[in-house]
Design a protein around this motif. Structure first.
Motif, PDB file in Angstrom:
ATOM      1  N   ALA A 163       0.857  -1.184   0.000  1.00 46.87           N
ATOM      2  CA  ALA A 163       0.000   0.000   0.000  1.00 46.87           C
ATOM      3  C   ALA A 163       0.893   1.234   0.000  1.00 46.87           C
ATOM      4  O   ALA A 163       2.094   1.149   0.270  1.00 46.87           O
ATOM      5  N   THR A 164       0.310   2.393  -0.307  1.00 47.40           N
ATOM      6  CA  THR A 164       1.094   3.633  -0.355  1.00 47.40           C
ATOM      7  C   THR A 164       0.477   4.699   0.552  1.00 47.40           C
ATOM      8  O   THR A 164      -0.720   4.707   0.814  1.00 47.40           O
ATOM      9  N   LEU A 235      -4.564  -0.870   7.505  1.00 52.61           N
ATOM     10  CA  LEU A 235      -3.517  -1.666   6.865  1.00 52.61           C
ATOM     11  C   LEU A 235      -3.558  -3.108   7.360  1.00 52.61           C
ATOM     12  O   LEU A 235      -3.385  -4.056   6.581  1.00 52.61           O
ATOM     13  N   LYS A 236      -3.785  -3.263   8.645  1.00 50.35           N
ATOM     14  CA  LYS A 236      -3.854  -4.600   9.242  1.00 50.35           C
ATOM     15  C   LYS A 236      -5.027  -5.393   8.677  1.00 50.35           C
ATOM     16  O   LYS A 236      -4.889  -6.588   8.347  1.00 50.35           O
ATOM     17  N   ASP A 241       1.611  -5.939   3.735  1.00 49.16           N
ATOM     18  CA  ASP A 241       2.963  -6.311   4.152  1.00 49.16           C
ATOM     19  C   ASP A 241       3.888  -5.097   4.209  1.00 49.16           C
ATOM     20  O   ASP A 241       4.712  -4.970   5.115  1.00 49.16           O
ATOM     21  N   ILE A 242       3.769  -4.208   3.210  1.00 49.75           N
ATOM     22  CA  ILE A 242       4.682  -3.066   3.091  1.00 49.75           C
ATOM     23  C   ILE A 242       3.889  -1.800   2.826  1.00 49.75           C
ATOM     24  O   ILE A 242       3.058  -1.752   1.908  1.00 49.75           O
ATOM     25  N   LEU A 243       4.123  -0.768   3.627  1.00 48.41           N
ATOM     26  CA  LEU A 243       3.589   0.568   3.344  1.00 48.41           C
ATOM     27  C   LEU A 243       4.733   1.409   2.794  1.00 48.41           C
ATOM     28  O   LEU A 243       5.773   1.561   3.441  1.00 48.41           O
ATOM     29  N   CYS A 265       0.219  -5.584  14.618  1.00 45.45           N
ATOM     30  CA  CYS A 265       0.342  -5.087  13.240  1.00 45.45           C
ATOM     31  C   CYS A 265       1.770  -5.326  12.770  1.00 45.45           C
ATOM     32  O   CYS A 265       2.722  -4.888  13.417  1.00 45.45           O
ATOM     33  N   LYS A 266       1.949  -5.996  11.665  1.00 43.93           N
ATOM     34  CA  LYS A 266       3.277  -6.399  11.199  1.00 43.93           C
ATOM     35  C   LYS A 266       3.697  -5.685   9.910  1.00 43.93           C
ATOM     36  O   LYS A 266       4.649  -6.094   9.254  1.00 43.93           O
ATOM     37  N   THR A 267       2.993  -4.622   9.546  1.00 47.23           N
ATOM     38  CA  THR A 267       3.328  -3.900   8.323  1.00 47.23           C
ATOM     39  C   THR A 267       4.732  -3.310   8.406  1.00 47.23           C
ATOM     40  O   THR A 267       5.107  -2.705   9.416  1.00 47.23           O
TER      41      THR A 267
END
Length: 308
Positions: A163-164, A235-236, A241-243, A265-267
């Protein structure tokens, strides 16, 4: 689209990046080198005053004096353009350039200060720096080169859910100069896609601020953390995975406080330059600066696969 340079560039150093995430700077240089972008980094540049300015420690005039001083370096080193790694540096420097060019009384007062300080060589003349033609963010430069990114991609990151987050000071201050739109910005999404990946696109709270608000992180911490929590929860729920983002202050807010807000939360949080550098095969410690992150990013290593 506005003319975007690939040479005669000064990369504007960021205090937050230098102190918190030096890997953003080394990743930016790594990617620029790969893409053949010519640049200088100057040791005699000073801070834009961002953190202090938005916390009412530096008033606008003081910020403008320091901005004029930094702009004088373009003449000294015969460079035309400043490229910001930090969205706040970007917003502040553009505002300062507009003030210096449009308010003669401010310009004259600043030049008088330089004269009284035996710094006549710093005199700012109207038009020395144009806010649209000479001041850019790193993402602007990368966007110009986005069609060339695929030539340098070593690792396939397409299995990660990405995500961005575009950051207020890039998208919400100088609307007319924002590439990829400001209501639903897409520039980071397009850069990620140019690396052979997809993003999840729009998601709940995508356009929400990171929550820091500079002073809010300290003066109204509960409110600040609530805003950040909303974003992290979104996000969760989307199993991101990646922001990917473009502002070191947003990076601090997400990466430093994620475990404090929700340790489930593991982002992982990466600047766009770090993301591209990883895809290009940069060293995780020497270039990416993995050890500076609070939320560990080394887990990406175990799932990296080379582009076929």
């Amino acid at each position: 689209m506005k003319q975007i340079p690939d040479k005669d560039i000064i990369i504007f150093k960021s205090c937050l990046i230098t102190v918190e995430y030096p890997g953003i700077e080394s990743s930016t240089k790594y990617v620029f080198d790969k893409l053949g972008i010519e640049y200088k980094i100057l040791e005699d540049q000073t801070c834009c005053t961002g953190l202090g300015h938005y916390s009412d420690v530096f008033d606008q005039f003081t910020t403008s004096v320091l901005g004029a001083r930094n702009f004088s370096l373009a003449k000294k080193y015969n460079q035309k353009h400043f490229v910001m790694m930090c969205a706040t540096c970007y917003a502040i420097n553009k505002k300062v350039a507009n003030i210096l060019n449009n308010k003669s009384e401010v310009r004259e007062d600043i030049n008088e200060i330089f004269k009284e300080s035996n710094l006549e060589h710093l005199t700012y003349e109207k038009g020395d720096i144009d806010s649209t033609k000479n001041l850019f963010h790193v993402v602007d430069i990368l966007y110009k080169k986005k069609d060339e990114l695929s030539k340098h991609i070593k690792y396939d990151l397409s299995d990660f859910k990405i995500a961005t987050h575009h950051g207020c000071h890039y998208c919400k201050v100088h609307y007319d100069d924002t590439i990829g739109g400001y209501r639903n910005p897409q520039i980071l999404d397009e850069l990620v896609e140019a690396c052979g990946c997809e993003t999840i696109g729009f998601y709940d709270f995508k356009r929400t601020t990171c929550g820091s608000g500079f002073r809010q992180r300290y003066a109204n911490k509960d409110l600040s953390m609530d805003v950040t929590k909303d974003k992290l929860q979104s996000l969760k729920e989307d199993n991101v995975d990646i922001l990917v983002h473009l502002c070191p202050n947003c990076h601090v807010q997400f990466d430093r406080y994620q475990n404090y807000i929700d340790d489930d939360c593991k982002t992982i949080h990466l600047n766009i330059a770090q993301f591209i550098a990883i895809a290009m095969g940069a060293d995780f410690n020497k270039v990416i600066g993995a050890k500076a992150h609070t939320v560990p990013i080394e887990s990406i290593l175990t799932d990296l696969k080379e582009v076929e």
